[in-house]
Design a protein around this motif. Structure first.
Motif, PDB file in Angstrom:
ATOM      1  N   UNK A 215       0.845  -1.187   0.000  1.00  0.00           N
ATOM      2  CA  UNK A 215       0.000   0.000   0.000  1.00  0.00           C
ATOM      3  C   UNK A 215       0.884   1.241   0.000  1.00  0.00           C
ATOM      4  N   UNK A 216       0.365   2.321  -0.560  1.00  0.00           N
ATOM      5  CA  UNK A 216       1.134   3.567  -0.556  1.00  0.00           C
ATOM      6  C   UNK A 216       1.071   4.264   0.796  1.00  0.00           C
ATOM      7  N   UNK A 217       0.012   4.020   1.564  1.00  0.00           N
ATOM      8  CA  UNK A 217      -0.092   4.560   2.916  1.00  0.00           C
ATOM      9  C   UNK A 217      -1.169   3.810   3.673  1.00  0.00           C
ATOM     10  N   UNK A 218      -1.212   4.035   4.974  1.00  0.00           N
ATOM     11  CA  UNK A 218      -2.220   3.388   5.813  1.00  0.00           C
ATOM     12  C   UNK A 218      -3.550   4.151   5.793  1.00  0.00           C
ATOM     13  N   UNK A 219      -3.681   5.099   4.899  1.00  0.00           N
ATOM     14  CA  UNK A 219      -4.977   5.751   4.683  1.00  0.00           C
ATOM     15  C   UNK A 219      -5.789   5.017   3.621  1.00  0.00           C
ATOM     16  N   UNK A 220      -5.284   3.905   3.135  1.00  0.00           N
ATOM     17  CA  UNK A 220      -5.944   3.149   2.067  1.00  0.00           C
ATOM     18  C   UNK A 220      -7.400   2.851   2.429  1.00  0.00           C
ATOM     19  N   UNK A 221      -8.328   3.238   1.563  1.00  0.00           N
ATOM     20  CA  UNK A 221      -9.751   3.105   1.852  1.00  0.00           C
ATOM     21  C   UNK A 221     -10.196   1.650   1.909  1.00  0.00           C
ATOM     22  N   UNK A 222      -9.627   0.805   1.042  1.00  0.00           N
ATOM     23  CA  UNK A 222     -10.000  -0.609   1.058  1.00  0.00           C
ATOM     24  C   UNK A 222      -9.531  -1.266   2.361  1.00  0.00           C
ATOM     25  N   UNK A 223      -8.338  -0.896   2.817  1.00  0.00           N
ATOM     26  CA  UNK A 223      -7.843  -1.405   4.096  1.00  0.00           C
ATOM     27  C   UNK A 223      -8.808  -1.035   5.222  1.00  0.00           C
ATOM     28  N   UNK A 224      -9.223   0.222   5.253  1.00  0.00           N
ATOM     29  CA  UNK A 224     -10.130   0.670   6.310  1.00  0.00           C
ATOM     30  C   UNK A 224     -11.455  -0.091   6.275  1.00  0.00           C
ATOM     31  N   UNK A 225     -11.992  -0.304   5.075  1.00  0.00           N
ATOM     32  CA  UNK A 225     -13.250  -1.040   4.951  1.00  0.00           C
ATOM     33  C   UNK A 225     -13.089  -2.491   5.390  1.00  0.00           C
ATOM     34  N   UNK A 226     -11.957  -3.090   5.028  1.00  0.00           N
ATOM     35  CA  UNK A 226     -11.693  -4.478   5.414  1.00  0.00           C
ATOM     36  C   UNK A 226     -11.650  -4.595   6.939  1.00  0.00           C
ATOM     37  N   UNK A 227     -10.881  -3.716   7.585  1.00  0.00           N
ATOM     38  CA  UNK A 227     -10.757  -3.756   9.045  1.00  0.00           C
ATOM     39  C   UNK A 227     -12.115  -3.549   9.715  1.00  0.00           C
ATOM     40  N   UNK A 228     -12.932  -2.668   9.146  1.00  0.00           N
ATOM     41  CA  UNK A 228     -14.238  -2.373   9.718  1.00  0.00           C
ATOM     42  C   UNK A 228     -15.142  -3.618   9.757  1.00  0.00           C
ATOM     43  N   UNK A 229     -14.849  -4.596   8.892  1.00  0.00           N
ATOM     44  CA  UNK A 229     -15.657  -5.802   8.843  1.00  0.00           C
ATOM     45  C   UNK A 229     -15.166  -6.925   9.748  1.00  0.00           C
ATOM     46  N   UNK A 230     -14.080  -6.709  10.442  1.00  0.00           N
ATOM     47  CA  UNK A 230     -13.563  -7.738  11.331  1.00  0.00           C
ATOM     48  C   UNK A 230     -14.446  -7.872  12.569  1.00  0.00           C
ATOM     49  N   UNK A 231     -14.678  -9.087  12.992  1.00  0.00           N
ATOM     50  CA  UNK A 231     -15.378  -9.292  14.258  1.00  0.00           C
ATOM     51  C   UNK A 231     -14.411  -9.154  15.419  1.00  0.00           C
ATOM     52  N   UNK A 232     -14.913  -8.709  16.547  1.00  0.00           N
ATOM     53  CA  UNK A 232     -14.061  -8.525  17.714  1.00  0.00           C
ATOM     54  C   UNK A 232     -13.785  -9.843  18.419  1.00  0.00           C
ATOM     55  N   UNK A 233     -12.531 -10.039  18.832  1.00  0.00           N
ATOM     56  CA  UNK A 233     -12.181 -11.176  19.686  1.00  0.00           C
ATOM     57  C   UNK A 233     -11.661 -10.675  21.030  1.00  0.00           C
ATOM     58  N   UNK A 234     -11.947  -9.440  21.328  1.00  0.00           N
ATOM     59  CA  UNK A 234     -11.569  -8.852  22.621  1.00  0.00           C
ATOM     60  C   UNK A 234     -12.494  -9.362  23.726  1.00  0.00           C
TER      61      UNK A 234
END
Length: 234
Positions: A215-234
């Protein structure tokens, strides 16, 4: 026979966004979360210039991300001075600026904090413990990082995989189930050797880290959308 590295095997990150979700995430620090790697390189270049010396581009590329001891030995040889003296001079100058005007790289802290809300998170750095703790505190993320691995915590620093293996073990995760973020060739080599799924986000000119996803930076929109779909294991 070609000297090019073998292609990476098929991994979850070949698809973007992946359908895979990591069980834990391990971040590098310098050059990935914060601009300190670039400042450390500039300090080295200034030190060399003051001594009428320089490193060729390939030597510079190979040293980026390496442990300070390796960097010091190369610079001491280039300037013709005792390595212990060079180490003291370089590290004293570097320590004097750590904590001053630390600039997070784009999207870095937001990404780390979002992930830490749902998954265990570690930071694995070739920095000494003292300097790593200062960086995490000044960045305001010491309270959200579950584990930090510094150079004193392992027998061999990056590019050895030991640091990433130690981080995964401390998080209670299989390395193959961990997502790593790296910026340098040295760090990427370590993460891949440990068996992590790896995203490279290079920030230093001349670095070409090998990874299944870049990725060119951690502002990548696809990365953010992917992370938003993760379920919590906390």
């Amino acid at each position: 026979m070609s000297n090019q590295p073998a292609p990476l095997p098929s991994v979850p990150l070949d698809r973007w966004p992946p359908v895979w979700t990591p069980s834990a995430v391990i971040f590098d620090c310098d050059g990935l979360l914060v601009d300190t790697e670039g400042r450390w390189v500039l300090l080295q270049e200034d030190y060399l210039a003051r001594h009428g010396a320089a490193l060729d581009p390939e030597a510079r590329r190979a040293l980026t991300g390496r442990a300070a001891e390796i960097v010091v030995l190369a610079i001491a040889e280039a300037v013709g001075k005792d390595p212990q003296l060079v180490g003291r001079e370089l590290l004293e100058e570097h320590r004097s600026t750590i904590g001053e005007k630390l600039t997070p790289l784009p999207g870095a802290l937001e990404t780390l904090r979002t992930i830490a809300g749902v998954k265990p998170v570690a930071v694995a750095s070739n920095s000494p413990r003292e300097m790593l703790e200062v960086k995490l505190a000044e960045l305001g993320i010491a309270d959200v990082v579950d584990v930090s691995i510094a150079i004193e915590d392992v027998a061999a620093p990056k590019p050895s995989p030991e640091m990433y293996l130690a981080a995964a073990r401390a998080l209670g995760a299989d390395p193959a189930d961990c997502l790593g973020f790296e910026d340098s060739e040295t760090g990427a080599e370590a993460a891949l050797a440990a068996g992590l799924q790896l995203i490279a986000v290079p920030s230093i000119p001349g670095q070409d880290p090998r990874a299944p996803r870049r990725l060119s930076s951690l502002t990548d929109a696809v990365l953010a959308d992917w992370i938003a779909g993760w379920g919590s294991t906390r």
